[in-house]
Enzyme design. Structure first.
Site, PDB file in Angstrom:
ATOM      1  N   GLY A  12     -81.736  25.658  53.231  1.00 45.74           N
ATOM      2  CA  GLY A  12     -80.810  26.613  53.453  1.00 45.74           C
ATOM      3  C   GLY A  12     -79.906  26.697  51.724  1.00 45.74           C
ATOM      4  N   ASN A  51     -73.375  28.693  52.119  1.00 42.49           N
ATOM      5  CA  ASN A  51     -72.368  30.174  52.450  1.00 42.49           C
ATOM      6  C   ASN A  51     -71.608  29.927  54.248  1.00 42.49           C
ATOM      7  OD1 ASN A  51     -74.624  31.195  52.364  1.00 42.49           O
ATOM      8  ND2 ASN A  51     -74.631  33.234  52.274  1.00 42.49           N
ATOM      9  N   PRO A  55     -80.642  21.708  54.203  1.00 40.38           N
ATOM     10  CA  PRO A  55     -79.485  22.189  54.221  1.00 40.38           C
ATOM     11  C   PRO A  55     -79.028  22.128  52.855  1.00 40.38           C
ATOM     12  CG  PRO A  55     -79.310  20.608  55.901  1.00 40.38           C
ATOM     13  CD  PRO A  55     -80.343  20.354  55.515  1.00 40.38           C
ATOM     14  N   SER A  56     -78.053  23.142  52.699  1.00 42.46           N
ATOM     15  CA  SER A  56     -77.786  22.464  50.528  1.00 42.46           C
ATOM     16  C   SER A  56     -77.030  21.664  50.601  1.00 42.46           C
ATOM     17  CB  SER A  56     -76.441  24.321  50.851  1.00 42.46           C
ATOM     18  OG  SER A  56     -75.630  23.359  49.199  1.00 42.46           O
ATOM     19  N   GLU A 110     -84.676  34.628  51.138  1.00 41.86           N
ATOM     20  CA  GLU A 110     -83.543  35.199  51.170  1.00 41.86           C
ATOM     21  C   GLU A 110     -82.529  35.211  49.839  1.00 41.86           C
ATOM     22  OE1 GLU A 110     -82.329  38.163  53.411  1.00 41.86           O
ATOM     23  OE2 GLU A 110     -84.469  37.459  55.219  1.00 41.86           O
ATOM     24  N   CYS A 119     -74.104  37.200  49.768  1.00 49.48           N
ATOM     25  CA  CYS A 119     -75.728  37.223  49.564  1.00 49.48           C
ATOM     26  C   CYS A 119     -75.702  39.208  49.429  1.00 49.48           C
ATOM     27  CB  CYS A 119     -76.662  37.228  50.139  1.00 49.48           C
ATOM     28  SG  CYS A 119     -77.424  36.873  52.243  1.00 49.48           S
ATOM     29  N   GLU A 155     -86.352  38.200  58.446  1.00 43.55           N
ATOM     30  CA  GLU A 155     -85.614  37.668  58.820  1.00 43.55           C
ATOM     31  C   GLU A 155     -84.479  38.120  60.212  1.00 43.55           C
ATOM     32  OE1 GLU A 155     -82.221  34.941  56.974  1.00 43.55           O
ATOM     33  OE2 GLU A 155     -84.132  32.784  57.452  1.00 43.55           O
TER      34      GLU A 155
HETATM   35  P1  NAD Z   1     -79.088  28.054  45.218  1.00 41.13           P
HETATM   36  O1  NAD Z   1     -80.213  27.773  44.821  1.00 41.13           O
HETATM   37  O2  NAD Z   1     -78.554  27.117  44.055  1.00 41.13           O
HETATM   38  O3  NAD Z   1     -80.088  26.333  46.205  1.00 41.13           O
HETATM   39  C1  NAD Z   1     -80.358  26.990  47.780  1.00 41.13           C
HETATM   40  C2  NAD Z   1     -81.420  25.788  48.440  1.00 41.13           C
HETATM   41  O4  NAD Z   1     -82.168  26.106  47.849  1.00 41.13           O
HETATM   42  C3  NAD Z   1     -80.491  24.611  48.416  1.00 41.13           C
HETATM   43  O5  NAD Z   1     -80.782  23.807  49.967  1.00 41.13           O
HETATM   44  C4  NAD Z   1     -81.382  23.530  47.340  1.00 41.13           C
HETATM   45  O6  NAD Z   1     -81.160  21.681  47.194  1.00 41.13           O
HETATM   46  C5  NAD Z   1     -82.803  24.255  46.923  1.00 41.13           C
HETATM   47  N1  NAD Z   1     -83.624  23.928  46.170  1.00 41.13           N
HETATM   48  C6  NAD Z   1     -82.624  24.031  44.955  1.00 41.13           C
HETATM   49  N2  NAD Z   1     -83.947  23.786  44.426  1.00 41.13           N
HETATM   50  C7  NAD Z   1     -84.754  23.975  44.432  1.00 41.13           C
HETATM   51  C8  NAD Z   1     -86.340  23.712  44.753  1.00 41.13           C
HETATM   52  N3  NAD Z   1     -86.874  23.587  42.844  1.00 41.13           N
HETATM   53  N4  NAD Z   1     -87.416  24.025  45.530  1.00 41.13           N
HETATM   54  C9  NAD Z   1     -86.669  23.664  46.660  1.00 41.13           C
HETATM   55  N5  NAD Z   1     -85.637  23.666  47.273  1.00 41.13           N
HETATM   56  C10 NAD Z   1     -84.470  23.447  46.021  1.00 41.13           C
HETATM   57  O7  NAD Z   1     -78.316  28.594  46.103  1.00 41.13           O
HETATM   58  P2  NAD Z   1     -76.473  28.295  46.895  1.00 41.13           P
HETATM   59  O8  NAD Z   1     -76.107  28.215  45.174  1.00 41.13           O
HETATM   60  O9  NAD Z   1     -77.015  26.993  47.591  1.00 41.13           O
HETATM   61  O10 NAD Z   1     -76.498  29.446  47.619  1.00 41.13           O
HETATM   62  C11 NAD Z   1     -76.901  30.491  46.924  1.00 41.13           C
HETATM   63  C12 NAD Z   1     -77.148  31.964  46.778  1.00 41.13           C
HETATM   64  O11 NAD Z   1     -77.912  32.177  47.847  1.00 41.13           O
HETATM   65  C13 NAD Z   1     -76.603  33.517  46.347  1.00 41.13           C
HETATM   66  O12 NAD Z   1     -77.296  33.641  45.406  1.00 41.13           O
HETATM   67  C14 NAD Z   1     -76.855  34.023  47.735  1.00 41.13           C
HETATM   68  O13 NAD Z   1     -76.576  35.313  47.534  1.00 41.13           O
HETATM   69  C15 NAD Z   1     -78.103  33.391  48.042  1.00 41.13           C
HETATM   70  N6  NAD Z   1     -78.047  33.528  49.416  1.00 41.13           N
HETATM   71  C16 NAD Z   1     -78.869  34.660  50.084  1.00 41.13           C
HETATM   72  C17 NAD Z   1     -78.766  35.351  51.363  1.00 41.13           C
HETATM   73  C18 NAD Z   1     -80.126  35.790  52.183  1.00 41.13           C
HETATM   74  O14 NAD Z   1     -80.293  36.098  54.081  1.00 41.13           O
HETATM   75  N7  NAD Z   1     -79.845  36.772  51.186  1.00 41.13           N
HETATM   76  C19 NAD Z   1     -78.080  34.321  52.231  1.00 41.13           C
HETATM   77  C20 NAD Z   1     -76.817  33.886  51.660  1.00 41.13           C
HETATM   78  C21 NAD Z   1     -77.030  33.354  50.508  1.00 41.13           C
END
Ligand code: NAD
Length: 487
Positions: free
Chosen positions: A149, A152, A176-177, A249, A283, A461
């Site tokens: 996840g 946000n 989760p994040s 996503e 997003c 989704e």
């Molecule tokens: P992020 O990509 O930094 O992290 C997302 C998740 O991925 C975190 O849980 C992180 O720990 C994990 N992660 C990071 N590197 C990884 C790897 N190599 N392998 C597996 N997991 C890994 O994103 P963020 O900063 O937490 O969230 C913001 C982003 O999410 C924005 O770009 C936003 O647009 C996007 N988002 C998209 C949607 C959608 O439904 N399209 C919804 C919400 C947020």
């Protein structure tokens, strides 16, 4: 203020801890206070989560569809009963105002569990007559799904992944994040309390490394990631190694097209919702607002008036409309975009800085901001900011607006405001996006598919479409006569 959970992880139907894992500090971004300290999953915790998920999945897949449905339905009911407490936790976890979380987070999770409860009870295959022979299909689960996840919408994201996965007979291990580790634990607790087999929905904490370990685990059959466009390809590539299913996503830079004939107030409401809700951390936000020249200055004037009236403040105050960003690091990032906009010649209409006053001194606040006369090449026009920053561009013709709106590697969402019915549909057809709104913006009821095209993602989704991404078909061909063979 404290929100320390019983333990960092929820695995096999119980809270578990392993203090050997890296520390995750959970900060309330309105005050900078540490509200909880957790630990990232160690390899032992990851192993335990994956194996207990596999065990629970084998059992769950044998349940009747209606029994599975009942568990999801019960989980939805419990979430609704506890909406107040869950919303307060979401507010602490993310910094989003309680005015929002009380209507948009746990409730959206409950809607999703409830909707997929109905789907769970009705899933079936098809029968295909083939002359004397016939065939049938069986819709089978994939196995253990990994959910990862973003920060946000921690409750909503956990539920939007758990509900279709479980409805199709899968188990899930959700990470989760690291920014918002608290809410998914509550979702796990509730799904367990609703009667799911122990281990059906597990939560393990961690940074990217833990996500990568889950994605690469032998028992992982599918990965659903909500995250940034930078993380997406890494997770996709890791999943490809094991030929695993994916849903991605990712982020966007979505356009909103406002034509001269649109209702000005509605278009401004749409643009504000699509840029300022959740302090701009959504997003699908329509961060490029193209306004036809005939109403351009009037649009900006009224938008500025309405933006100035927004109430920023402490997120637990029910009157607060906009809270801080999720973290101070995110605020630094947004501030660097504000600086680039001014340097590159955009016209600041409203906002543009950190709000002044004692109430804001300790939090990661930023003013809702509008820039006008933005050109398509400016940094704020090209990159996802993930903060309350709206860019407004003038345009002359429909053709021009469409070509500029589509000139981006992203394709998550798009909006069009017009009172011309045929133009609304014509423009929606040509916008390169997974979801388009006509005279509305950012509505994502669980009944409709949601997801991106181009670099914004893969798969969908919600809606019945999600079933395709959490199940697979087995075909059984039945020979009714003698086997015809040339040998
Ligand atoms: P992020 O990509 O930094 O992290 C997302 C998740 O991925 C975190 O849980 C992180 O720990 C994990 N992660 C990071 N590197 C990884 C790897 N190599 N392998 C597996 N997991 C890994 O994103 P963020 O900063 O937490 O969230 C913001 C982003 O999410 C924005 O770009 C936003 O647009 C996007 N988002 C998209 C949607 C959608 O439904 N399209 C919804 C919400 C947020």
């Amino acid at each position: 203020m404290k929100a320390q959970p019983q333990a960092s992880h929820f695995v096999g139907g119980a809270y578990v801890e392993d203090e050997a894992g890296e520390t995750i500090t959970c900060v309330y971004s309105a005050t900078g206070e540490t509200i909880a300290e957790l630990h990232a999953a160690t390899p032992e915790i990851i192993e335990r989560a994956m194996t207990s998920a596999a065990r629970a999945q084998a059992e769950w897949a044998e349940w009747t569809p209606v029994a599975r449905s009942r568990v999801l339905r019960r989980a939805a009911d419990i979430i609704r009963e506890r909406n107040q407490a869950l919303s307060e936790l979401e507010t602490l976890d993310t910094g989003k105002p309680i005015q929002e979380t009380i209507v948009a987070d746990a409730t959206s999770g409950a809607d999703c569990l409830e909707w997929f409860a109905s789907i769970a009870a009705t899933l079936s295959g098809t029968s295909v007559p083939l002359g004397a022979d016939f065939a049938y299909t069986i819709r089978e689960p994939l196995g253990v799904c990994v959910g990862i996840g973003a920060w946000n919408y921690p409750t909503q994201i956990a539920c939007w992944k758990a509900a279709p996965a479980l409805a199709c007979g899968n188990a899930m291990v959700f990470k989760p994040s690291e920014m918002t580790p608290l809410c998914a634990l509550k979702v796990a607790e509730i799904i367990h309390e609703a009667g799911a087999p122990a281990g059906l929905f597990n939560v393990v904490q961690g940074f990217g490394k833990v996500g990568a370990a889950l994605t690469g685990h032998d028992l992982c059959a599918k990965v659903s990631l909500t995250g940034s466009v930078e993380t997406g390809p890494k997770v996709y590539a890791a999943a490809a190694e094991g030929m695993r299913h994916v849903t991605m996503e990712l982020g966007g830079k979505s356009p909103i097209l406002v034509f001269d004939d649109a209702s000005l107030e509605d278009a401004i409401s749409g643009a504000m919702l699509g840029n300022f809700y959740s302090t701009g951390q959504i997003c699908s936000n329509g961060t490029r607002v193209f306004v036809q020249r005939g109403i351009y200055e009037r649009f900006l004037e009224r938008l500025a008036e309405r933006t100035k009236a927004i109430r920023l403040g402490e997120p637990t105050d029910p009157e607060t409309q906009i809270g801080p960003l999720v973290s101070f690091a995110q605020r630094d990032k947004v501030q660097s975009y504000l600086k680039s906009a001014t340097e590159e010649g955009a016209r600041l209409v409203v906002g543009g800085g950190v709000p002044q006053g004692e109430a804001f001194a300790k939090g990661a606040y930023i003013e809702p901001t509008v820039f006008a006369d933005v050109s398509d090449e400016m940094t704020i026009a090209c990159e996802e900011i993930f903060g309350p920053v709206m860019s407004v561009f003038p345009f002359d013709t429909e053709e021009e607006a469409l070509s500029r709106a589509n000139a981006t590697p992203f394709g998550l969402a798009a909006g069009v405001f017009t009172s011309d019915l045929t133009r609304g549909h014509r423009v929606a057809k040509r916008l390169q996006a997974g979801i388009c709104w006509i005279n509305a913006y950012n509505l994502t009821p669980v009944e409709i598919p949601f997801g991106g095209v181009k670099r914004s993602g893969l798969g969908r989704e919600n809606g019945k479409a999600a079933i395709e991404f959490y199940s697979q078909l087995k075909t059984v061909h039945v020979g009714m006569g003698p086997v015809e063979s040339p040998y």
